[in-house]
Motif scaffolding. Structure first.
Motif, short mmCIF file in Angstrom:
data_model
loop_
_atom_site.label_atom_id
_atom_site.label_comp_id
_atom_site.label_asym_id
_atom_site.label_seq_id
_atom_site.Cartn_x
_atom_site.Cartn_y
_atom_site.Cartn_z
N ARG A 86 0.82 -1.22 0.00
CA ARG A 86 0.00 0.00 0.00
C ARG A 86 0.85 1.27 0.00
O ARG A 86 0.47 2.26 -0.60
N THR A 87 1.95 1.24 0.74
CA THR A 87 2.83 2.42 0.79
C THR A 87 4.28 1.97 0.67
O THR A 87 4.61 0.83 1.00
N LEU A 88 5.12 2.89 0.23
CA LEU A 88 6.55 2.58 0.12
C LEU A 88 7.23 2.48 1.48
O LEU A 88 8.34 1.97 1.58
N SER A 89 6.55 2.93 2.53
CA SER A 89 7.14 2.88 3.87
C SER A 89 6.75 1.63 4.65
O SER A 89 6.98 1.55 5.85
N GLY A 90 6.14 0.65 3.99
CA GLY A 90 5.84 -0.61 4.65
C GLY A 90 4.38 -0.88 4.93
O GLY A 90 4.05 -1.87 5.58
N GLY A 91 3.51 -0.03 4.44
CA GLY A 91 2.08 -0.27 4.62
C GLY A 91 1.60 -1.38 3.69
O GLY A 91 1.88 -1.36 2.50
N ILE A 92 0.93 -2.37 4.27
CA ILE A 92 0.42 -3.50 3.49
C ILE A 92 -1.03 -3.77 3.88
O ILE A 92 -1.51 -3.33 4.92
N GLY A 93 -1.71 -4.50 3.02
CA GLY A 93 -3.07 -4.96 3.30
C GLY A 93 -3.20 -6.38 2.82
O GLY A 93 -2.44 -6.86 1.99
#
Length: 82
Positions: free
Chosen positions: A62-69
């Motif tokens: 989801r994000t380049l900073s480590g956000g996942i779903g």
């Protein structure tokens, strides 16, 4: 769809933890590093496990900073084994 036997133990635990944190809702996001911390994994291992699951289409970045779903397929996989 991958089955649980095709995912290593860290991957299974990671996917289950992601499922529990998001309650299987594919619209929610959490940090892969927070999940890794809860499982006792360092950042590099958490990132590697998440990347493996992303490559298997069970987790979505989801994000380049480590956000996942969790993906719909990932949620379905956990539902079958959990």
């Amino acid at each position: 769809m991958m089955n649980a036997e095709e995912i290593d133990k860290n991957g299974q635990q990671f996917l289950i933890q992601l499922f529990e944190q998001t309650k299987g809702d594919s619209t929610l996001q959490v940090s892969m590093y927070d999940i890794g911390d809860q499982l006792g994994l360092d950042r590099d291992i958490a990132s590697a496990v998440a990347q493996e699951l992303i490559g298997s289409m069970l987790v979505e970045i989801r994000t380049l900073s480590g956000g996942i779903g969790i993906s719909a397929e990932g949620s379905q996989t956990v539902s079958y084994t959990h």
